[in-house]
Scaffold this motif. Structure first.
Motif, PDB file in Angstrom:
ATOM      1  N   THR A 222     -43.307 -19.270 -49.316  1.00  0.00           N
ATOM      2  CA  THR A 222     -43.283 -20.718 -49.557  1.00  0.00           C
ATOM      3  C   THR A 222     -44.360 -21.418 -48.750  1.00  0.00           C
ATOM      4  N   THR A 223     -44.541 -20.986 -47.511  1.00  0.00           N
ATOM      5  CA  THR A 223     -45.555 -21.571 -46.637  1.00  0.00           C
ATOM      6  C   THR A 223     -46.950 -21.406 -47.218  1.00  0.00           C
ATOM      7  N   LYS A 224     -47.281 -20.195 -47.653  1.00  0.00           N
ATOM      8  CA  LYS A 224     -48.612 -19.941 -48.218  1.00  0.00           C
ATOM      9  C   LYS A 224     -48.850 -20.769 -49.471  1.00  0.00           C
ATOM     10  N   SER A 225     -47.845 -20.841 -50.338  1.00  0.00           N
ATOM     11  CA  SER A 225     -47.999 -21.582 -51.595  1.00  0.00           C
ATOM     12  C   SER A 225     -48.173 -23.074 -51.347  1.00  0.00           C
ATOM     13  N   THR A 226     -47.421 -23.605 -50.394  1.00  0.00           N
ATOM     14  CA  THR A 226     -47.489 -25.045 -50.110  1.00  0.00           C
ATOM     15  C   THR A 226     -48.787 -25.406 -49.401  1.00  0.00           C
ATOM     16  N   ALA A 227     -49.186 -24.596 -48.431  1.00  0.00           N
ATOM     17  CA  ALA A 227     -50.417 -24.883 -47.691  1.00  0.00           C
ATOM     18  C   ALA A 227     -51.644 -24.725 -48.580  1.00  0.00           C
ATOM     19  N   ALA A 228     -51.628 -23.738 -49.470  1.00  0.00           N
ATOM     20  CA  ALA A 228     -52.741 -23.481 -50.393  1.00  0.00           C
ATOM     21  C   ALA A 228     -54.079 -23.378 -49.661  1.00  0.00           C
ATOM     22  N   ILE A 229     -54.059 -22.641 -48.559  1.00  0.00           N
ATOM     23  CA  ILE A 229     -55.267 -22.421 -47.762  1.00  0.00           C
ATOM     24  C   ILE A 229     -55.758 -21.000 -47.982  1.00  0.00           C
ATOM     25  N   LEU A 230     -56.993 -20.877 -48.414  1.00  0.00           N
ATOM     26  CA  LEU A 230     -57.598 -19.565 -48.596  1.00  0.00           C
ATOM     27  C   LEU A 230     -58.204 -19.121 -47.274  1.00  0.00           C
ATOM     28  N   LEU A 231     -57.738 -17.992 -46.755  1.00  0.00           N
ATOM     29  CA  LEU A 231     -58.247 -17.499 -45.481  1.00  0.00           C
ATOM     30  C   LEU A 231     -59.700 -17.062 -45.611  1.00  0.00           C
TER      31      LEU A 231
END
Length: 256
Positions: A222-231
């Motif tokens: 959920t965190t990755k999807s919400t943040a939508a930040i590409l490392l």
């Protein structure tokens, strides 16, 4: 054995290119929006019309690029990564993509292997985002200082300030910085919680440990999807050897 990650090559590389295009369009739109304010419609009608047309076209391109990235490319890449993670953990085939050396733990219990892989992912996410934040914080602070200096200067055109505010408080500067900080904090939380779970030596056959492992997995997704930040792949490759060594040390201490 060489590291293989077809998910990264097939799904995250197109996402990286789309993000680069979006960043370029953002600055083009910002510059054109200011240029449109200074274009003299009476003295240079043709130039004025060209600037306005190009500005409208770029705004539309920026809009569609953003929607494709947020609603198609990013979810598609995350879905494939999640499918491959579950395939790796449970020994099933949810996707035909392949990764070798991407998840590094010796667990045979599927749920315990999933928890260890999520812990490894949060460790790398936390460290890479920390590196990314060094530049992002500097850039954000710099833009804010310049903007507030312009605001305090009474000679600054109000229309220019309005355009500048739109740029500074957009997705690419303030909002991106906040999402990166949020991703770092939440990744640290998952990593710390999984550390306690493994340190506690709870049997993963027990419902309490199983539910916690699934909860942490869902929390991170959920965190990755919400943040939508590409490392940053550049920072990952630069620090991968050191971070991998640290992860092996963590594995050794926790027995995973």
């Amino acid at each position: 054995m060489p590291r293989v990650d077809t998910v990264g090559g097939n799904y995250y590389k197109p996402l990286e290119r789309a993000e680069a295009v979006g960043s370029g369009l953002f600055w083009v739109v910002s510059i054109l929006s200011i240029a449109a304010l200074f274009a003299d419609k009476v003295a240079y009608p043709i130039v004025y019309d060209i600037v306005q047309i190009v500005f409208i076209v770029c705004v539309l391109l920026f809009f569609f690029q953003g929607q494709v990235q947020k609603l198609y490319l990013f979810p598609r890449a995350e879905d494939k990564r999640r499918q491959e993670l579950l395939s790796n953990s449970y020994g099933v085939t949810l996707t035909h993509e392949e990764t070798v050396g991407y998840y590094n733990n010796d667990q045979t219990n599927p749920l315990k292997r999933l928890a260890a892989s999520v812990m490894e992912s949060t460790f790398f996410t936390r460290e890479i985002v920390r590196k990314m934040l060094v530049g992002q914080r500097t850039k954000t602070a710099g833009y804010l200082v310049i903007y507030f200096v312009a605001v305090l200067n009474r000679s600054t055109n109000l229309e220019v300030l309005a355009v500048a505010a739109q740029a500074v408080f957009s997705e690419d500067i303030i909002a991106r910085w906040l999402r990166m900080e949020w991703l770092r904090i939440r990744s640290e939380q998952v990593f710390d919680n999984l550390t306690r779970l493994f340190t506690g030596k709870q049997a993963f056959s027990r419902p309490a440990a199983q539910s916690q492992a699934i909860d942490f997995f869902s929390f991170y997704e959920t965190t990755k999807s919400t943040a939508a930040i590409l490392l940053s792949s550049r920072l990952f490759h630069k620090h991968n050897a050191r971070l991998t060594k640290e992860w092996y040390q963590i594995r050794g201490r926790l027995g995973i």
